[in-house]
Design a protein around this motif. Structure first.
Motif, PDB file in Angstrom:
ATOM      1  N   ALA A  55       0.838  -1.216   0.000  1.00 42.51           N
ATOM      2  CA  ALA A  55       0.000   0.000   0.000  1.00 42.51           C
ATOM      3  C   ALA A  55       0.865   1.256   0.000  1.00 42.51           C
ATOM      4  O   ALA A  55       0.571   2.216  -0.716  1.00 42.51           O
ATOM      5  CB  ALA A  55      -0.941  -0.015   1.202  1.00 42.51           C
ATOM      6  N   PHE A  56       1.926   1.266   0.801  1.00 37.40           N
ATOM      7  CA  PHE A  56       2.811   2.430   0.824  1.00 37.40           C
ATOM      8  C   PHE A  56       3.470   2.635  -0.540  1.00 37.40           C
ATOM      9  O   PHE A  56       3.583   3.759  -1.024  1.00 37.40           O
ATOM     10  CB  PHE A  56       3.896   2.286   1.898  1.00 37.40           C
ATOM     11  CG  PHE A  56       3.381   2.432   3.307  1.00 37.40           C
ATOM     12  CD1 PHE A  56       2.593   3.507   3.685  1.00 37.40           C
ATOM     13  CD2 PHE A  56       3.720   1.493   4.272  1.00 37.40           C
ATOM     14  CE1 PHE A  56       2.141   3.652   4.991  1.00 37.40           C
ATOM     15  CE2 PHE A  56       3.285   1.630   5.580  1.00 37.40           C
ATOM     16  CZ  PHE A  56       2.482   2.709   5.944  1.00 37.40           C
ATOM     17  N   LEU A  57       3.891   1.546  -1.167  1.00 40.56           N
ATOM     18  CA  LEU A  57       4.500   1.638  -2.489  1.00 40.56           C
ATOM     19  C   LEU A  57       3.487   2.170  -3.508  1.00 40.56           C
ATOM     20  O   LEU A  57       3.823   3.014  -4.335  1.00 40.56           O
ATOM     21  CB  LEU A  57       5.049   0.281  -2.925  1.00 40.56           C
ATOM     22  CG  LEU A  57       5.734   0.239  -4.286  1.00 40.56           C
ATOM     23  CD1 LEU A  57       6.917   1.207  -4.340  1.00 40.56           C
ATOM     24  CD2 LEU A  57       6.189  -1.180  -4.599  1.00 40.56           C
ATOM     25  N   GLU A  58       2.268   1.698  -3.428  1.00 36.44           N
ATOM     26  CA  GLU A  58       1.218   2.171  -4.343  1.00 36.44           C
ATOM     27  C   GLU A  58       0.954   3.661  -4.125  1.00 36.44           C
ATOM     28  O   GLU A  58       0.798   4.420  -5.084  1.00 36.44           O
ATOM     29  CB  GLU A  58      -0.069   1.370  -4.141  1.00 36.44           C
ATOM     30  CG  GLU A  58      -1.160   1.694  -5.125  1.00 36.44           C
ATOM     31  CD  GLU A  58      -0.845   1.288  -6.557  1.00 36.44           C
ATOM     32  OE1 GLU A  58      -1.445   1.904  -7.472  1.00 36.44           O
ATOM     33  OE2 GLU A  58      -0.024   0.379  -6.787  1.00 36.44           O
ATOM     34  N   SER A  59       0.921   4.081  -2.881  1.00 38.88           N
ATOM     35  CA  SER A  59       0.717   5.501  -2.570  1.00 38.88           C
ATOM     36  C   SER A  59       1.822   6.340  -3.191  1.00 38.88           C
ATOM     37  O   SER A  59       1.550   7.342  -3.862  1.00 38.88           O
ATOM     38  CB  SER A  59       0.701   5.708  -1.051  1.00 38.88           C
ATOM     39  OG  SER A  59       0.670   7.085  -0.740  1.00 38.88           O
ATOM     40  N   PHE A  60       3.055   5.929  -2.995  1.00 36.84           N
ATOM     41  CA  PHE A  60       4.185   6.676  -3.546  1.00 36.84           C
ATOM     42  C   PHE A  60       4.165   6.656  -5.075  1.00 36.84           C
ATOM     43  O   PHE A  60       4.361   7.682  -5.719  1.00 36.84           O
ATOM     44  CB  PHE A  60       5.513   6.102  -3.034  1.00 36.84           C
ATOM     45  CG  PHE A  60       6.696   6.778  -3.642  1.00 36.84           C
ATOM     46  CD1 PHE A  60       7.080   8.042  -3.229  1.00 36.84           C
ATOM     47  CD2 PHE A  60       7.421   6.162  -4.648  1.00 36.84           C
ATOM     48  CE1 PHE A  60       8.163   8.686  -3.807  1.00 36.84           C
ATOM     49  CE2 PHE A  60       8.505   6.792  -5.234  1.00 36.84           C
ATOM     50  CZ  PHE A  60       8.877   8.066  -4.819  1.00 36.84           C
ATOM     51  N   SER A  61       3.896   5.501  -5.646  1.00 34.46           N
ATOM     52  CA  SER A  61       3.910   5.355  -7.105  1.00 34.46           C
ATOM     53  C   SER A  61       2.847   6.222  -7.783  1.00 34.46           C
ATOM     54  O   SER A  61       3.073   6.734  -8.878  1.00 34.46           O
ATOM     55  CB  SER A  61       3.692   3.892  -7.494  1.00 34.46           C
ATOM     56  OG  SER A  61       4.749   3.097  -7.012  1.00 34.46           O
ATOM     57  N   ALA A  63       1.722   9.106  -6.735  1.00 33.69           N
ATOM     58  CA  ALA A  63       2.020  10.545  -6.614  1.00 33.69           C
ATOM     59  C   ALA A  63       3.414  10.713  -5.999  1.00 33.69           C
ATOM     60  O   ALA A  63       3.543  11.054  -4.828  1.00 33.69           O
ATOM     61  CB  ALA A  63       0.967  11.242  -5.770  1.00 33.69           C
ATOM     62  N   PRO A  64       4.460  10.483  -6.800  1.00 38.30           N
ATOM     63  CA  PRO A  64       5.825  10.503  -6.254  1.00 38.30           C
ATOM     64  C   PRO A  64       6.320  11.864  -5.777  1.00 38.30           C
ATOM     65  O   PRO A  64       7.377  11.937  -5.147  1.00 38.30           O
ATOM     66  CB  PRO A  64       6.687   9.970  -7.396  1.00 38.30           C
ATOM     67  CG  PRO A  64       5.850  10.039  -8.610  1.00 38.30           C
ATOM     68  CD  PRO A  64       4.416  10.078  -8.186  1.00 38.30           C
ATOM     69  N   VAL A  65       5.560  12.905  -6.049  1.00 37.42           N
ATOM     70  CA  VAL A  65       5.915  14.220  -5.508  1.00 37.42           C
ATOM     71  C   VAL A  65       4.735  14.808  -4.720  1.00 37.42           C
ATOM     72  O   VAL A  65       4.764  15.982  -4.371  1.00 37.42           O
ATOM     73  CB  VAL A  65       6.372  15.203  -6.614  1.00 37.42           C
ATOM     74  CG1 VAL A  65       7.674  14.757  -7.218  1.00 37.42           C
ATOM     75  CG2 VAL A  65       5.307  15.379  -7.671  1.00 37.42           C
ATOM     76  N   GLY A  66       3.739  14.002  -4.432  1.00 41.91           N
ATOM     77  CA  GLY A  66       2.569  14.471  -3.715  1.00 41.91           C
ATOM     78  C   GLY A  66       2.825  14.639  -2.223  1.00 41.91           C
ATOM     79  O   GLY A  66       3.896  14.304  -1.710  1.00 41.91           O
ATOM     80  N   SER A  67       1.819  15.128  -1.545  1.00 40.13           N
ATOM     81  CA  SER A  67       1.974  15.430  -0.121  1.00 40.13           C
ATOM     82  C   SER A  67       2.155  14.191   0.748  1.00 40.13           C
ATOM     83  O   SER A  67       2.653  14.295   1.867  1.00 40.13           O
ATOM     84  CB  SER A  67       0.783  16.253   0.371  1.00 40.13           C
ATOM     85  OG  SER A  67      -0.417  15.568   0.147  1.00 40.13           O
ATOM     86  N   ALA A  69       3.894  11.468  -0.417  1.00 42.39           N
ATOM     87  CA  ALA A  69       5.009  10.703  -0.980  1.00 42.39           C
ATOM     88  C   ALA A  69       6.098  10.404   0.049  1.00 42.39           C
ATOM     89  O   ALA A  69       6.537   9.258   0.183  1.00 42.39           O
ATOM     90  CB  ALA A  69       5.596  11.434  -2.184  1.00 42.39           C
ATOM     91  N   TRP A  70       6.532  11.425   0.774  1.00 38.37           N
ATOM     92  CA  TRP A  70       7.620  11.195   1.725  1.00 38.37           C
ATOM     93  C   TRP A  70       7.168  10.278   2.859  1.00 38.37           C
ATOM     94  O   TRP A  70       7.912   9.395   3.298  1.00 38.37           O
ATOM     95  CB  TRP A  70       8.179  12.523   2.252  1.00 38.37           C
ATOM     96  CG  TRP A  70       7.335  13.177   3.297  1.00 38.37           C
ATOM     97  CD1 TRP A  70       6.312  14.057   3.096  1.00 38.37           C
ATOM     98  CD2 TRP A  70       7.422  12.979   4.703  1.00 38.37           C
ATOM     99  NE1 TRP A  70       5.755  14.423   4.304  1.00 38.37           N
ATOM    100  CE2 TRP A  70       6.424  13.778   5.315  1.00 38.37           C
ATOM    101  CE3 TRP A  70       8.242  12.203   5.518  1.00 38.37           C
ATOM    102  CZ2 TRP A  70       6.234  13.823   6.687  1.00 38.37           C
ATOM    103  CZ3 TRP A  70       8.053  12.255   6.889  1.00 38.37           C
ATOM    104  CH2 TRP A  70       7.058  13.052   7.460  1.00 38.37           C
ATOM    105  N   LYS A  71       5.917  10.448   3.316  1.00 34.38           N
ATOM    106  CA  LYS A  71       5.399   9.606   4.393  1.00 34.38           C
ATOM    107  C   LYS A  71       5.283   8.161   3.923  1.00 34.38           C
ATOM    108  O   LYS A  71       5.507   7.223   4.690  1.00 34.38           O
ATOM    109  CB  LYS A  71       4.007  10.075   4.823  1.00 34.38           C
ATOM    110  CG  LYS A  71       3.956  11.410   5.483  1.00 34.38           C
ATOM    111  CD  LYS A  71       2.504  11.717   5.815  1.00 34.38           C
ATOM    112  CE  LYS A  71       2.320  13.077   6.399  1.00 34.38           C
ATOM    113  NZ  LYS A  71       0.932  13.333   6.783  1.00 34.38           N
ATOM    114  N   SER A  72       4.922   8.000   2.654  1.00 38.16           N
ATOM    115  CA  SER A  72       4.772   6.654   2.101  1.00 38.16           C
ATOM    116  C   SER A  72       6.125   5.954   1.999  1.00 38.16           C
ATOM    117  O   SER A  72       6.226   4.764   2.276  1.00 38.16           O
ATOM    118  CB  SER A  72       4.081   6.712   0.739  1.00 38.16           C
ATOM    119  OG  SER A  72       2.758   7.183   0.906  1.00 38.16           O
ATOM    120  N   LEU A  73       7.151   6.697   1.602  1.00 35.34           N
ATOM    121  CA  LEU A  73       8.491   6.088   1.567  1.00 35.34           C
ATOM    122  C   LEU A  73       8.948   5.697   2.967  1.00 35.34           C
ATOM    123  O   LEU A  73       9.542   4.631   3.154  1.00 35.34           O
ATOM    124  CB  LEU A  73       9.508   7.039   0.926  1.00 35.34           C
ATOM    125  CG  LEU A  73       9.507   7.121  -0.588  1.00 35.34           C
ATOM    126  CD1 LEU A  73      10.589   8.096  -1.061  1.00 35.34           C
ATOM    127  CD2 LEU A  73       9.720   5.759  -1.224  1.00 35.34           C
TER     128      LEU A  73
END
Length: 122
Positions: A55-61, A63-67, A69-73
């Motif tokens: 799920a975290f990878l999907e979130s980052f993928s 929107a890799p520059v979204g709000s 993104a950093w939390k997901s990584l």
């Protein structure tokens, strides 16, 4: 909203159902990266670290520059550690530091705790 209320009430089973339902009903929603982030957190609470990492990878993928993104990584790195994949978790934290230095500076305690848990070399 129901999913977040459930999450904040520690009703993680209901939160999980609602986040999954949202993603099925609105797969192209602009809120999908946020929903996947919360889905990751919900799966962490349920100790389903493989689903959390996904799920975290999907979130980052999405929107890799979204709000989120950093939390997901960060969430991905920790979930990988929970799966025993410390090296991959440390590489993910390096990516986090590289892509989002300002966010890392503002949230250094969280990042350092993750690095300590994963036993990353500084």
């Amino acid at each position: 909203d129901k999913a977040l209320i459930s999450f904040n009430s520690n009703d993680f089973g209901s939160a999980l159902e609602n986040f999954i339902s949202f993603n099925k009903l609105y797969p192209k929603s602009i809120n999908a990266p946020e929903v996947y982030y919360w889905l990751g957190l919900t799966n962490v609470e349920l100790k389903d670290f493989k689903s959390a990492a996904s799920a975290f990878l999907e979130s980052f993928s999405r929107a890799p520059v979204g709000s989120f993104a950093w939390k997901s990584l960060l969430g991905l790195a920790v979930a990988l550690g929970d799966l025993g994949q410390n090296e991959q978790g440390c590489l993910t934290l390096q990516e986090l530091r590289s892509r989002f230095p300002d966010r890392v500076s503002l949230n250094l305690d969280e990042v350092m705790i993750a690095e300590e848990q994963l036993k990353c070399l500084q």
